[in-house]
Scaffold this motif. Structure first.
Motif, short mmCIF file in Angstrom:
data_model
loop_
_atom_site.label_atom_id
_atom_site.label_comp_id
_atom_site.label_asym_id
_atom_site.label_seq_id
_atom_site.Cartn_x
_atom_site.Cartn_y
_atom_site.Cartn_z
N LEU A 4 -27.85 44.82 -60.47
CA LEU A 4 -26.98 45.38 -59.43
C LEU A 4 -27.48 46.74 -58.94
N HIS A 5 -28.07 47.53 -59.80
CA HIS A 5 -28.58 48.86 -59.42
C HIS A 5 -29.61 48.73 -58.30
N HIS A 6 -30.51 47.76 -58.40
CA HIS A 6 -31.52 47.55 -57.36
C HIS A 6 -30.88 47.00 -56.09
N LEU A 7 -29.88 46.14 -56.23
CA LEU A 7 -29.19 45.61 -55.05
C LEU A 7 -28.47 46.72 -54.28
N LEU A 8 -27.85 47.66 -55.02
CA LEU A 8 -27.16 48.78 -54.38
C LEU A 8 -28.16 49.70 -53.69
N GLY A 9 -29.31 49.93 -54.33
CA GLY A 9 -30.35 50.75 -53.71
C GLY A 9 -30.84 50.14 -52.41
N PHE A 10 -31.02 48.83 -52.42
CA PHE A 10 -31.46 48.13 -51.21
C PHE A 10 -30.38 48.19 -50.13
N LEU A 11 -29.10 48.11 -50.54
CA LEU A 11 -27.99 48.19 -49.60
C LEU A 11 -27.93 49.57 -48.93
N LEU A 12 -28.10 50.64 -49.71
CA LEU A 12 -28.10 52.00 -49.16
C LEU A 12 -29.27 52.21 -48.21
N SER A 13 -30.44 51.67 -48.57
CA SER A 13 -31.60 51.79 -47.69
C SER A 13 -31.36 51.08 -46.37
N SER A 14 -30.67 49.92 -46.42
CA SER A 14 -30.35 49.19 -45.19
C SER A 14 -29.42 50.00 -44.30
N ILE A 15 -28.46 50.70 -44.92
CA ILE A 15 -27.54 51.54 -44.15
C ILE A 15 -28.31 52.67 -43.46
N ALA A 47 -25.93 43.34 -39.15
CA ALA A 47 -25.55 42.03 -39.69
C ALA A 47 -26.09 41.83 -41.10
N CYS A 48 -27.35 42.24 -41.33
CA CYS A 48 -27.96 42.07 -42.65
C CYS A 48 -27.29 42.93 -43.71
N THR A 49 -26.87 44.15 -43.33
CA THR A 49 -26.22 45.04 -44.30
C THR A 49 -24.92 44.44 -44.81
N VAL A 50 -24.09 43.95 -43.88
CA VAL A 50 -22.82 43.37 -44.30
C VAL A 50 -23.04 42.04 -45.01
N LEU A 51 -24.06 41.29 -44.58
CA LEU A 51 -24.39 40.02 -45.25
C LEU A 51 -24.81 40.29 -46.70
N GLN A 52 -25.61 41.35 -46.88
CA GLN A 52 -25.99 41.75 -48.25
C GLN A 52 -24.76 42.06 -49.08
N TYR A 53 -23.86 42.84 -48.48
CA TYR A 53 -22.68 43.29 -49.24
C TYR A 53 -21.74 42.13 -49.55
N THR A 54 -21.44 41.29 -48.54
CA THR A 54 -20.38 40.30 -48.71
C THR A 54 -20.83 39.03 -49.43
N LEU A 55 -22.07 38.58 -49.21
CA LEU A 55 -22.51 37.31 -49.78
C LEU A 55 -23.54 37.48 -50.89
N PHE A 56 -24.45 38.46 -50.73
CA PHE A 56 -25.52 38.58 -51.72
C PHE A 56 -25.14 39.46 -52.91
#
Length: 684
Positions: free
Chosen positions: A91-102, A56-65
């Protein structure tokens, strides 16, 4: 190529809708686990809870954050999420955090498989590991998540260097980029990118081995568990295993996204921006789909919501049993006609392609030409893949029974057992993939030799070819050890599929499998390692060749550069077509793992099982198209052959066939026939 720097309205609306729906479903699922979870197995419940939270957090990060908008074919993008807009988080840090969540999400699902495997194994005293190993695994997962973020943060350039890079490489878009407040562009030219690629392949390989091993072992243990525990407990264990496998199948959406992005990154073609955004949007559906599948495949939650009106199997929502399925033991006419048509067309196209290479090939690069010829011959001669499949073997599946029979003349008239024919077919597929890998390596070396970059000696090449020959022989030997002897098959069928003993007795050449020996595990690990090594070589050589092409442009003539570039694009196109061989494998794995102790226990009359059987045959039939499509793509993406056939009337890029349109001036009033004909001659 024009790039749209304004996000489309439908994308923003879609992202917000999916984000809200995912949040509601995710919160609802988490509450169900907390309030109605099975706390008798607290460790499993805690990890399935953590997995749902991560999902849920991964998709929430992607879609809203984050809300990333790609700028393909430029490898970069910008975002519209509020952390970037109002807090200035790059955005680079946000993408890194998104990949770590995956990665954390995938790791949690692995642990769910391991814990459920251990809970069954503890009852049967089979393959039980100590808590120390479990604690080490959890520590490694935490390290892998942190290392992923650290490694990704080192990729690319600093934020303040981006405009300078764009001014040098994408000067046409400098104004548009300057107007963006938060964006990122990548030029993967440092060692951290290579480290991240190797790390990713290794992580996927380890997770894949754990998924496959635990799944197969749990399915085997369920047979023994039925005799040990009560019917209610057995049903609970079996439902938990099926639920996990269903969630694993849904998680493939993340893998498909990665593969799609790799494809778009290596091949720059028209409308890449639209395709990349569609791929991202498909990935956004993962959390909601996973929550629905999890609730439906967990009887405790399904009964709570639907009052026990339903019963479920693997990945299929089935009404309570009231009839057995029937398996068709007669091949359909359309299947046989399709086999012969595809086989003949593949043979003609393969023969034509081989003749083109022999008569009009580039013998200045003899080693590359010989292996590309070998790759094409692999689909022409009597030992080839598609001809062997469509004409010589003609396998007909008997899903959900893991087996089949064949109609090819070697089986009919020479009585060659289908098991050996399938082993030979598997070996030729490995041979084909290996030839393409070596083509990539040789082309990489021919470019590297010009630039004196990453050149390996001929000794390494000879070792590689020798090892390649060994893998082909070993794959056949290993596959031949799987399963039972031919004379034992009817005994096995009489014990497990007694309803079909008469039909099987009428078949002269068939095979059934019950993977219950160590050779199956050896072949599985061997296959995963082989796919990992080939994938690494494909990715490394492709990325390095694309990097070297930039330097090569300043070193060789325009004609030579064009030849090198088109050869690389042709190889990448053939690699993309070869994915047609991977899709049937994934489809069969899905169907195979959906086969439990009584494969005929499918429900909803006869419509659903018949659909599954047809789907398995369609999967095989898609694979049969590989040779024809590959031959067409090879001819089209090779200028030497394309010009020979179409008289230089066409020009191609990667994956998109573009016709050169002559610039014909509009005919003005009063033009004579002679003027018109002269203009036409000049244009042509």
């Amino acid at each position: 190529m024009s790039i749209n720097f304004e996000p489309s309205t439908w994308t923003l609306v879609y992202i917000h809708i999916v984000g809200v729906v995912s949040f509601i479903l995710g919160a609802f699922t988490v509450l169900l686990i907390i309030l109605k979870g099975n706390y008798k197995d607290a460790r499993f419940t805690s990890f399935i809870l953590l997995y749902q939270l991560c999902s849920a957090c991964t998709v929430l990060q992607y879609t809203l954050f984050t809300q990333p908008i790609s700028l393909f074919p430029i490898l970069g993008g910008y975002c519209n999420g509020f952390p970037a807009k109002y807090f200035g988080i790059w955005l680079h840090h946000l993408l890194g955090f998104l990949l770590s969540s995956i990665i954390l999400q995938v790791g949690c699902l692995v642990f769910c498989f391991i814990i459920k495997h251990q809970s069954i194994g503890f009852i049967l005293k089979h393959n039980v590991i100590s808590d120390h190993i479990y604690n080490v695994g959890f520590t490694l997962l935490a390290f892998a998540t942190i290392f992923s973020y650290f490694c990704f943060s080192k990729i690319g350039m600093k934020r303040e260097e981006q405009l300078s890079f764009i001014r040098g490489k994408y000067s046409d878009y400098i104004v548009q980029f300057a107007s963006l407040s938060n964006f990122v562009v990548y030029d993967f030219n440092n060692i951290w990118f290579n480290v991240y690629i190797v790390y990713g392949i290794f992580f996927i390989g380890v997770c894949g081995v754990l998924y496959i091993f635990t799944t197969i072992d749990m399915l085997k243990m369920l047979k023994a568990l039925k005799k040990t525990v009560s019917a209610t407990s057995f049903q609970r264990y079996r439902s938990a295993v099926r639920s996990l496998i269903a969630q694993l199948a849904v998680s493939a959406m993340l893998l498909l996204t990665l593969m799609g992005f790799l494809f778009l990154s290596f091949g720059r073609f028209e409308n890449a921006q639209v395709f990349s955004q569609i791929i991202l949007n498909i990935c956004a559906l993962h959390s909601s789909t996973n929550a629905i599948i999890f609730i439906w495949t967990t009887p405790r939650f399904r009964n709570l919501l639907f009052r026990d009106h339903f019963s479920t199997g693997f990945g299929v929502f089935n009404v309570k049993e009231f009839s057995y399925m029937s398996i068709n033991f007669q091949p359909s006419t359309w299947t046989l006609v399709y086999f012969y048509i595809v086989g003949v067309v593949s043979f003609i196209l393969g023969a034509f392609t081989v003749l083109l290479i022999i008569l009009k090939g580039n013998y200045k690069d003899a080693r590359f030409t010989s292996f590309i010829l070998l790759y094409q011959v692999n689909k022409l001669c009597s030992a080839c893949t598609i001809l062997q499949y469509t004409i010589f073997t003609q396998p007909i599946s008997l899903f959900p029974i893991l087996g089949g029979y064949c109609n090819g003349f070697p089986a009919k008239y020479l009585d060659i057992w289908l098991h050996h024919l399938l082993g030979f077919l598997l070996s030729t597929i490995i041979f084909q993939i290996g030839c393409l890998v070596i083509c990539f390596i040789i082309k990489h070396q021919s470019i590297g030799l010009v630039l004196k970059h990453n050149v390996i000696s001929d000794h390494y090449f000879e070792v590689c070819v020798t090892f390649f020959g060994f893998t082909i022989i070993f794959s056949y030997f290993c596959f031949s050890k799987i399963g039972m002897k031919r004379e034992e098959q009817l005994i096995f069928i009489r014990g497990k599929y007694s309803d079909y003993i008469v039909q099987f007795s009428d078949l002269s050449n068939f095979v059934v499998y019950d993977f219950n020996n160590n050779w199956f595990y050896v072949l599985t690990v061997y296959g995963i390692c082989g796919i990992g090594v080939c994938g690494f070589l494909y990715i490394f050589t492709t990325i390095d060749m694309l990097h070297m092409l930039k330097a090569l442009k300043k070193t060789v003539s325009a004609t030579s550069f064009q030849r090198y570039r088109l050869a690389v694009r042709s190889l990448i196109a053939q690699l993309a077509v070869s994915a047609m061989l991977l899709l049937p494998l994934m489809g069969f794995l899905f169907l195979s793992f959906g086969r439990f102790e009584n494969a005929q226990e499918f429900h909803i009359g006869n419509n659903l099982p018949r659909t599954i059987a047809v789907f398995s045959q369609i999967t095989l039939n898609i694979c049969a198209l590989h040779s024809s499509v590959n031959a067409i793509i090879f001819i089209w993406t090779t200028p030497r052959f394309r010009k020979l056939l179409f008289r230089n009337g066409f020009s191609t890029g990667f994956g998109v066939f573009n016709v050169k349109v002559p610039n014909v001036r509009r005919l003005q009033r009063g033009s004579t026939i002679n003027n018109i004909s002269n203009n036409m001659i000049v244009v042509s």
